[in-house]
Scaffold this motif. Structure first.
Motif, PDB file in Angstrom:
ATOM      1  N   LEU A   1      52.476  44.908  50.819  1.00 55.81           N
ATOM      2  CA  LEU A   1      53.197  43.816  50.183  1.00 55.81           C
ATOM      3  C   LEU A   1      52.398  43.212  49.024  1.00 55.81           C
ATOM      4  O   LEU A   1      51.174  43.036  49.126  1.00 55.81           O
ATOM      5  N   GLU A   2      53.109  42.847  47.969  1.00 56.31           N
ATOM      6  CA  GLU A   2      52.428  42.463  46.737  1.00 56.31           C
ATOM      7  C   GLU A   2      52.035  40.992  46.687  1.00 56.31           C
ATOM      8  O   GLU A   2      51.406  40.561  45.718  1.00 56.31           O
ATOM      9  N   TYR A   3      52.388  40.191  47.712  1.00 52.19           N
ATOM     10  CA  TYR A   3      52.035  38.774  47.613  1.00 52.19           C
ATOM     11  C   TYR A   3      50.654  38.445  48.167  1.00 52.19           C
ATOM     12  O   TYR A   3      50.216  37.305  48.138  1.00 52.19           O
ATOM     13  N   TYR A   4      49.920  39.435  48.686  1.00 51.15           N
ATOM     14  CA  TYR A   4      48.586  39.153  49.231  1.00 51.15           C
ATOM     15  C   TYR A   4      47.590  38.879  48.106  1.00 51.15           C
ATOM     16  O   TYR A   4      47.569  39.570  47.085  1.00 51.15           O
ATOM     17  N   THR A   5      46.744  37.861  48.327  1.00 50.15           N
ATOM     18  CA  THR A   5      45.832  37.406  47.278  1.00 50.15           C
ATOM     19  C   THR A   5      44.367  37.422  47.686  1.00 50.15           C
ATOM     20  O   THR A   5      43.502  37.158  46.857  1.00 50.15           O
ATOM     21  N   GLY A   6      44.046  37.663  48.956  1.00 55.10           N
ATOM     22  CA  GLY A   6      42.654  37.589  49.417  1.00 55.10           C
ATOM     23  C   GLY A   6      42.428  38.499  50.606  1.00 55.10           C
ATOM     24  O   GLY A   6      42.755  39.682  50.566  1.00 55.10           O
ATOM     25  N   PRO A   7      41.864  37.946  51.702  1.00 56.71           N
ATOM     26  CA  PRO A   7      41.639  38.774  52.887  1.00 56.71           C
ATOM     27  C   PRO A   7      42.935  39.390  53.404  1.00 56.71           C
ATOM     28  O   PRO A   7      43.983  38.751  53.420  1.00 56.71           O
TER      29      PRO A   7
ATOM     30  N   ARG B   1      41.606  41.801  49.153  1.00 55.29           N
ATOM     31  CA  ARG B   1      42.247  42.393  47.971  1.00 55.29           C
ATOM     32  C   ARG B   1      41.424  42.129  46.704  1.00 55.29           C
ATOM     33  O   ARG B   1      41.458  42.909  45.750  1.00 55.29           O
ATOM     34  N   LYS B   2      40.666  41.015  46.705  1.00 58.48           N
ATOM     35  CA  LYS B   2      39.860  40.704  45.521  1.00 58.48           C
ATOM     36  C   LYS B   2      38.770  41.754  45.301  1.00 58.48           C
ATOM     37  O   LYS B   2      38.401  42.042  44.158  1.00 58.48           O
ATOM     38  N   VAL B   3      38.255  42.316  46.388  1.00 59.87           N
ATOM     39  CA  VAL B   3      37.195  43.313  46.259  1.00 59.87           C
ATOM     40  C   VAL B   3      37.739  44.567  45.575  1.00 59.87           C
ATOM     41  O   VAL B   3      37.154  45.082  44.620  1.00 59.87           O
ATOM     42  N   LEU B   4      38.863  45.057  46.081  1.00 61.88           N
ATOM     43  CA  LEU B   4      39.446  46.259  45.478  1.00 61.88           C
ATOM     44  C   LEU B   4      39.867  45.991  44.032  1.00 61.88           C
ATOM     45  O   LEU B   4      39.662  46.837  43.150  1.00 61.88           O
ATOM     46  N   ASP B   5      40.450  44.805  43.776  1.00 58.87           N
ATOM     47  CA  ASP B   5      40.806  44.468  42.391  1.00 58.87           C
ATOM     48  C   ASP B   5      39.559  44.462  41.512  1.00 58.87           C
ATOM     49  O   ASP B   5      39.586  44.928  40.361  1.00 58.87           O
ATOM     50  N   GLY B   6      38.442  43.930  42.077  1.00 61.00           N
ATOM     51  CA  GLY B   6      37.194  43.897  41.312  1.00 61.00           C
ATOM     52  C   GLY B   6      36.671  45.292  41.017  1.00 61.00           C
ATOM     53  O   GLY B   6      36.177  45.572  39.907  1.00 61.00           O
ATOM     54  N   VAL B   7      36.757  46.190  42.001  1.00 61.11           N
ATOM     55  CA  VAL B   7      36.316  47.572  41.789  1.00 61.11           C
ATOM     56  C   VAL B   7      37.163  48.226  40.700  1.00 61.11           C
ATOM     57  O   VAL B   7      36.641  48.924  39.817  1.00 61.11           O
ATOM     58  N   MET B   8      38.481  48.012  40.754  1.00 60.22           N
ATOM     59  CA  MET B   8      39.362  48.620  39.740  1.00 60.22           C
ATOM     60  C   MET B   8      39.131  47.999  38.373  1.00 60.22           C
ATOM     61  O   MET B   8      39.183  48.696  37.355  1.00 60.22           O
ATOM     62  N   ASP B   9      38.865  46.682  38.327  1.00 56.69           N
ATOM     63  CA  ASP B   9      38.538  46.042  37.051  1.00 56.69           C
ATOM     64  C   ASP B   9      37.261  46.644  36.467  1.00 56.69           C
ATOM     65  O   ASP B   9      37.194  46.983  35.279  1.00 56.69           O
ATOM     66  N   ALA B  10      36.231  46.763  37.327  1.00 58.83           N
ATOM     67  CA  ALA B  10      34.947  47.299  36.865  1.00 58.83           C
ATOM     68  C   ALA B  10      35.074  48.751  36.415  1.00 58.83           C
ATOM     69  O   ALA B  10      34.335  49.198  35.520  1.00 58.83           O
ATOM     70  N   ALA B  11      36.005  49.496  37.012  1.00 55.46           N
ATOM     71  CA  ALA B  11      36.202  50.901  36.643  1.00 55.46           C
ATOM     72  C   ALA B  11      37.158  51.068  35.471  1.00 55.46           C
ATOM     73  O   ALA B  11      37.351  52.198  34.989  1.00 55.46           O
TER      74      ALA B  11
ATOM     75  N   ALA C   1      32.923  41.819  37.484  1.00 62.57           N
ATOM     76  CA  ALA C   1      34.276  41.424  37.915  1.00 62.57           C
ATOM     77  C   ALA C   1      34.136  40.243  38.871  1.00 62.57           C
ATOM     78  O   ALA C   1      33.744  40.400  40.030  1.00 62.57           O
ATOM     79  N   ASP C   2      34.428  39.041  38.358  1.00 67.82           N
ATOM     80  CA  ASP C   2      34.219  37.829  39.155  1.00 67.82           C
ATOM     81  C   ASP C   2      35.021  37.840  40.451  1.00 67.82           C
ATOM     82  O   ASP C   2      34.538  37.412  41.499  1.00 67.82           O
ATOM     83  N   ALA C   3      36.262  38.330  40.385  1.00 70.56           N
ATOM     84  CA  ALA C   3      37.117  38.334  41.570  1.00 70.56           C
ATOM     85  C   ALA C   3      36.500  39.180  42.675  1.00 70.56           C
ATOM     86  O   ALA C   3      36.545  38.819  43.860  1.00 70.56           O
ATOM     87  N   GLY C   4      35.891  40.307  42.289  1.00 70.17           N
ATOM     88  CA  GLY C   4      35.271  41.173  43.287  1.00 70.17           C
ATOM     89  C   GLY C   4      34.127  40.485  43.999  1.00 70.17           C
ATOM     90  O   GLY C   4      33.978  40.595  45.231  1.00 70.17           O
ATOM     91  N   GLY C   5      33.307  39.750  43.250  1.00 76.54           N
ATOM     92  CA  GLY C   5      32.206  39.011  43.867  1.00 76.54           C
ATOM     93  C   GLY C   5      32.709  37.944  44.822  1.00 76.54           C
ATOM     94  O   GLY C   5      32.144  37.746  45.909  1.00 76.54           O
ATOM     95  N   GLU C   6      33.782  37.247  44.436  1.00 70.88           N
ATOM     96  CA  GLU C   6      34.372  36.240  45.333  1.00 70.88           C
ATOM     97  C   GLU C   6      34.862  36.891  46.628  1.00 70.88           C
ATOM     98  O   GLU C   6      34.689  36.346  47.715  1.00 70.88           O
ATOM     99  N   GLY C   7      35.468  38.059  46.485  1.00 69.21           N
ATOM    100  CA  GLY C   7      35.983  38.748  47.659  1.00 69.21           C
ATOM    101  C   GLY C   7      34.881  39.124  48.635  1.00 69.21           C
ATOM    102  O   GLY C   7      35.034  38.986  49.857  1.00 69.21           O
ATOM    103  N   ILE C   8      33.745  39.596  48.101  1.00 67.25           N
ATOM    104  CA  ILE C   8      32.633  39.959  48.980  1.00 67.25           C
ATOM    105  C   ILE C   8      32.036  38.718  49.635  1.00 67.25           C
ATOM    106  O   ILE C   8      31.666  38.740  50.813  1.00 67.25           O
ATOM    107  N   ASP C   9      31.955  37.621  48.879  1.00 69.82           N
ATOM    108  CA  ASP C   9      31.498  36.360  49.478  1.00 69.82           C
ATOM    109  C   ASP C   9      32.371  35.992  50.674  1.00 69.82           C
ATOM    110  O   ASP C   9      31.865  35.564  51.734  1.00 69.82           O
TER     111      ASP C   9
END
Length: 520
Positions: A314-320, A172-182, A278-286
């Motif tokens: 579901l809205e409680y997911y925070t990572g993979p 989820r961090k990757v998609l959040d990062g893409v949306m942040d960057a956009a 977007a720091d969160a997106g980079g963490e997600g890819i890591d």
């Protein structure tokens, strides 16, 4: 009661009754899942159907009803209670309440019904069963990789062949990062998630319409889009295109670890360019790279693949996040050949337990949709859901059921049959003593309707002779279907003799075993 005053037997919408065959097959399926989860070191736990409403939280995706998709009521203390809508939120409460007593990381599994106060429709029920496995207290993505491996092994234990399923992983961090960057705002994000969720059904052009102004389907119905600009839409479509390439690479090179790792790494680097800033997106890819390395080292590449189109509702997911998708074709009610789709899913929910605790508590897990998986197992003809897997049924008729003095003899017969064992000491059959008041013909119809293999008969003449008749109902039905043209043949007469055998009463069990052996 007069006829107008009698209650009408009716079932509430969105709920279903299940017959004995479905119940028995489901129990066998649950047994295989339990065994699979247990081998991974998970222990069972059970939570109640009802929780305090605030403990469950409001994490369901958008609903078409005003009460957030849950069944709720007040108790006599005016506390709001709700029927659980999944098994994860109650687990979070259980772990928080018993935190000091539990080993950490804490591995648990549980099965049970959950309830959604949604508008029912085809394949959409208000009560359905889930089977969950979770690891609480492990912050490493190694726990996420292990859950995905467990999901893959469980599918194969259930009889779904390798290649007929795939476990898809995203973050989820990757998609959040893409949306942040956009520069996509919070109001638009729900529409983006809805559009991405259609990526496995629609072409990228059609998804692009859902990201923009909207899409009109073949019937003329219009679905309003997320309202993104052309530049924002292009960024999301690029994200999906890279994701499709990643998924295809995982499937194509799952047998070639070096090639798969090389190509996946290149695709992930391309994805990294979309989250610059977007720091969160980079963490997600890591984290996706770590998961890829873990599943590669364990030999699960191809069975588990990286696929950024997975979003989970579901809205409680925070990572993979991950889904188990069945890839074999099936024919739907309209005669169309389609893919079966998702039967399980889950992800990391690091904030859910922490709502009750002063310290953060990482957690991850997945849930199997039992009813949907059951339908899939029937589609692949898994022996687990085969009705023949049930122990055969023998019906003891009560020819003299109007005479109470003869019932103890019939009860003795059925007791002997229930004690019958095979060579391994396991029960050989199920036995039913007819307890109604009908005559012999009705009793035989009863045995047929119950699907009995054979019926035990003892009337007054057999009782006087110390014998019993064992009627093979399967063979009897075959002979009846054969028709008049073969009734005088020697083979037919021989089979008639086999269809109804007479044995001494003290050899009842041996005689029944003789009939059952024909259908082993």
């Amino acid at each position: 009661m007069s006829k107008p005053d009698k209650l009408k037997a009716r079932q509430p919408r969105g709920f279903v009754d299940r017959g004995p065959a479905d119940v028995a097959a489901t129990e066998r399926m649950l047994g295989v899942i339990r065994e699979s989860f247990s081998r991974y070191g998970f222990d069972p736990v059970e939570t109640p159907f009802v929780e305090f409403s605030d403990a469950l939280g409001k994490f369901l995706p958008d609903q078409d009803r005003p009460n957030e998709g849950v069944f709720s009521f007040q108790d006599d203390d005016e506390q709001w209670l709700s029927l659980r809508y999944d098994l994860t939120a109650p687990l979070a409460r259980y772990v928080a309440e018993n935190y000091d007593a539990l080993p950490k990381p804490y591995r648990s599994y549980r099965a049970g019904y959950v309830f959604r106060n949604e508008k029912p429709g085809p394949g959409r029920f208000r009560q359905f069963m889930q089977f969950d496995a979770d690891i609480v207290g492990a912050g490493s993505v190694a726990a996420d990789a292990e859950i995905c491996m467990l999901a893959a092994d469980t599918m194969e234990a259930l009889g779904i062949k390798r290649g007929d399923y795939v476990v898809k992983v995203n973050n989820r961090k990757v998609l959040d990062g893409v949306m942040d960057a956009a520069g996509i705002d919070a109001v638009q994000r729900l529409g983006v998630l809805r559009a991405i969720d259609k990526a496995d059904k629609f072409s990228l052009d059609e998804v692009g319409k859902l990201l923009g102004e909207g899409r009109k389907d073949e019937s003329g119905d219009f679905t309003k889009g997320a309202g993104l600009s052309a530049a924002q839409t292009d960024k999301i479509l690029r994200y999906l295109d890279i994701g499709k390439n990643l998924a295809d690479l995982g499937k194509a090179y799952g047998h070639n670890l070096a090639k798969s790792a090389e190509l996946s790494s290149a695709a992930l680097q391309e994805l990294r360019q979309l989250v610059v800033g977007a720091d969160a997106g980079g963490e997600g890819i890591d984290e996706l790279e770590q998961i890829n390395a873990l599943i590669s080292g364990a030999g699960y590449l191809g069975r588990i693949i990286i696929d950024p189109s997975v979003v989970r509702g579901l809205e409680y997911y925070t990572g993979p996040v991950y889904e188990v998708e069945l890839t074999f074709p099936v024919t739907n009610d309209d005669g169309q050949v389609v893919r079966f789709g998702s039967v399980a899913g889950g992800g990391r929910y690091d904030g859910l337990v922490g709502r009750f605790r002063p310290e953060p508590v990482p957690a991850t897990g997945f849930s199997i949709g039992v009813s949907r998986l059951y339908s899939a197992l029937k589609a692949v003809k898994s022996p687990i859901v085969d009705a023949k897997a049930e122990l055969p049924l023998v019906v003891v008729t009560a020819m003299d059921n109007k005479s109470p003095e003869h019932m103890p003899g019939y009860q003795a017969f059925v007791s002997q049959l229930r004690q019958a064992r095979d060579e391994a000491g396991k029960p050989l059959l199920r036995a039913d003593l007819y307890l109604g008041s009908s005559g012999f013909n009705a009793q035989m119809k009863y045995a047929d309707k119950r699907g009995a293999v054979c019926a035990v008969i003892q009337g007054s003449s057999e009782r006087d002779a110390g014998t019993v008749i064992i009627k093979d109902l399967i063979l009897g039905a075959e002979l009846a279907a054969a028709g008049r043209e073969v009734k005088d043949s020697a083979e037919h007469k021989e089979r008639q003799a086999q269809a109804q055998i007479t044995r001494p009463a003290n050899q009842l069990v041996e005689g029944v075993k003789e009939v059952l052996a024909r259908y082993k």
